[in-house]
Design an enzyme around this catalytic site. Structure first.
Site, PDB file in Angstrom:
ATOM      1  N   ASP A  94       0.319   4.640 -17.178  1.00  0.00           N
ATOM      2  CA  ASP A  94       1.520   3.722 -17.423  1.00  0.00           C
ATOM      3  C   ASP A  94       1.614   2.633 -16.837  1.00  0.00           C
ATOM      4  OD1 ASP A  94       1.985   4.611 -14.798  1.00  0.00           O
ATOM      5  OD2 ASP A  94       3.244   6.170 -15.156  1.00  0.00           O
ATOM      6  N   GLU A 116      -3.177  11.592 -20.125  1.00  0.00           N
ATOM      7  CA  GLU A 116      -1.883  11.754 -19.468  1.00  0.00           C
ATOM      8  C   GLU A 116      -0.597  11.055 -20.233  1.00  0.00           C
ATOM      9  OE1 GLU A 116      -0.562  12.294 -14.867  1.00  0.00           O
ATOM     10  OE2 GLU A 116      -1.459  10.256 -15.598  1.00  0.00           O
ATOM     11  N   GLU A 130       7.194   1.442 -15.549  1.00  0.00           N
ATOM     12  CA  GLU A 130       6.077   2.328 -15.907  1.00  0.00           C
ATOM     13  C   GLU A 130       6.791   3.070 -17.022  1.00  0.00           C
ATOM     14  OE1 GLU A 130       4.752   1.478 -11.988  1.00  0.00           O
ATOM     15  OE2 GLU A 130       6.753   1.738 -12.821  1.00  0.00           O
ATOM     16  N   HIS A 207       6.130   3.599  -1.367  1.00  0.00           N
ATOM     17  CA  HIS A 207       6.105   2.271  -1.711  1.00  0.00           C
ATOM     18  C   HIS A 207       6.495   1.727  -3.155  1.00  0.00           C
ATOM     19  CE1 HIS A 207       2.544   4.063  -3.597  1.00  0.00           C
ATOM     20  NE2 HIS A 207       2.727   3.134  -4.575  1.00  0.00           N
ATOM     21  N   ARG A 209       8.358   0.178  -6.045  1.00  0.00           N
ATOM     22  CA  ARG A 209       9.314  -0.957  -5.975  1.00  0.00           C
ATOM     23  C   ARG A 209      10.866  -0.567  -5.802  1.00  0.00           C
ATOM     24  NH1 ARG A 209       7.081  -5.609  -9.956  1.00  0.00           N
ATOM     25  NH2 ARG A 209       5.036  -4.891 -10.482  1.00  0.00           N
ATOM     26  N   HIS A 240       1.147   1.186   2.641  1.00  0.00           N
ATOM     27  CA  HIS A 240       0.867   0.497   1.380  1.00  0.00           C
ATOM     28  C   HIS A 240       0.505  -1.166   2.070  1.00  0.00           C
ATOM     29  CE1 HIS A 240       1.163  -1.889  -2.393  1.00  0.00           C
ATOM     30  NE2 HIS A 240       0.900  -0.811  -2.881  1.00  0.00           N
TER      31      HIS A 240
END
Length: 368
Positions: A94, A116, A130, A207, A209, A240
């Site tokens: 994605d 997927e 995504e 991590h 957004r 991250h």
């Protein structure tokens, strides 16, 4: 037959690696087009799985907007796809690279195979971007390689033809099993380096957004409260590279003694971290898929998930990011819940997804 594989992040590379090897084993001409988001982490995975790149777009630059990324990808991928004349293009998951790869492939009338496929949260802004990417990829795809019955049903609800939706399991299981079998020496060395066998620890990653800021702070405050009362349990947190994430981690955990903060873990390191931990706290999608193979309960630090199979199967709990809820579930895992979650069946397949994908592509090609 000529097949193009388009990917750019470490998770994509891991999930594409078993397919790459199956194509090569069957002497199918295969071109690897790297978009190049995660250069150092991506290179590690390419080396582990011995993947040879044919193109590297090196597309990432600092503070690049999604719009700029998309426009640059369209131009560069169009040149390559026009030149190569692929019979199929495979994209995974994605990312924006996957979406643009599918879009430019469609513009050039190349059949798109989506690995997927069918994951959905039902909220186009969660995760962002995504959820929108995978829905858009779906509309351009000829063959949907979907990991589970639930993801197949998602696609059928969107009126995709059932004959074009193939349940394969998830290729991340293929990759994990390959590493456990072929990289035993390296995994043992990592255990020794971090003294993993001598520590009882919780593995954490966070991590996304939507979690940067207060959600991350809330979770870390809960973890700190819990671990301050459990001095013999450590927190292992591969951080991250995003400075906005790291600054919060350093600030919230500065007084916590029983913590191990590391740089982003390589793929082999992370497998070793998972294999030896008590349980996992994460907002990562891929970890939710890998953990059941290793028998590790997972607390999902998100409000939505596109992987309900783990919740239904009992290997994961969706707990959100409130301080109170996180603390509650950490204590619950001291009881019977731990055994129930760690012994639940893996809903993501048997490690043969890449073989199933190859068989379908060969059959489709032969029938043309």
């Amino acid at each position: 037959m000529k097949v193009g594989l388009i990917f750019g992040t470490r998770p994509e590379a891991i999930k594409m690696a078993p397919i790459y090897h199956k194509l090569k084993e069957n002497n199918i001409e295969t071109k690897v087009i790297l978009t190049g988001q995660h250069k150092e982490m991506l290179d590690q995975v390419l080396n582990i799985f011995d993947i040879k790149e044919d193109y590297n777009l090196n597309i990432m630059k600092q503070n690049q907007s999604l719009s700029e990324l998309t426009s640059r990808l369209i131009k560069k991928l169009d040149e390559i796809i026009k030149n190569e004349s692929f019979d199929y293009i495979l994209v995974q998951g994605d990312t924006t690279s996957a979406f643009v790869g599918a879009l430019v492939g469609f513009y050039n009338k190349v059949p798109i195979c989506h690995v997927e496929a069918g994951l959905r949260t039902g909220d186009i802004y969660s995760p962002f971007p995504e959820e929108a990417n995978r829905k858009l990829i779906g509309s351009l795809t000829q063959i949907h390689f979907t990991p589970t019955n639930i993801t197949k049903e998602n696609l059928e609800k969107e009126n995709y033809k059932p004959k074009n939706i193939i349940i394969t399991g998830n290729t991340v299981i293929d990759a994990l099993k390959w590493v456990k079998e072929n990289k035993k020496k390296e995994l043992k060395q990592i255990e020794k380096k971090y003294e993993l066998k001598n520590k009882k620890y919780i593995l954490m990653t966070m991590h996304r957004r939507e979690n940067i800021g207060e959600p991350l702070k809330n979770v870390l405050r809960a973890v700190k409260k819990y671990l301050e009362k459990k001095p013999n349990i450590f927190l292992l947190f591969p951080m991250h590279m995003n400075p906005n994430v790291r600054d919060i981690i350093f600030e919230e955990l500065k007084d916590l003694k029983n913590k191990i903060l590391t740089e982003p873990a390589g793929y082999l390191e992370f497998i070793s971290f998972m294999d030896n931990c008590e349980y996992i706290m994460t907002d990562s999608g891929g970890v939710q898929e890998e953990a059941p193979t290793l028998g590790k309960p997972t607390l999902v630090l998100r409000d939505t998930t596109e992987r309900p199979e783990a919740l239904i199967g009992g290997t994961a709990k969706l707990i959100g990011t409130s301080e109170q809820k996180v603390l509650e579930y950490m204590y619950l895992l001291e009881g019977d819940m731990y055994k129930e979650m760690s012994t639940a069946n893996n809903p993501y397949g048997d490690g043969n997804a890449s073989s199933k994908i190859l068989d379908v592509i060969k059959k489709d090609y032969d029938e043309k």
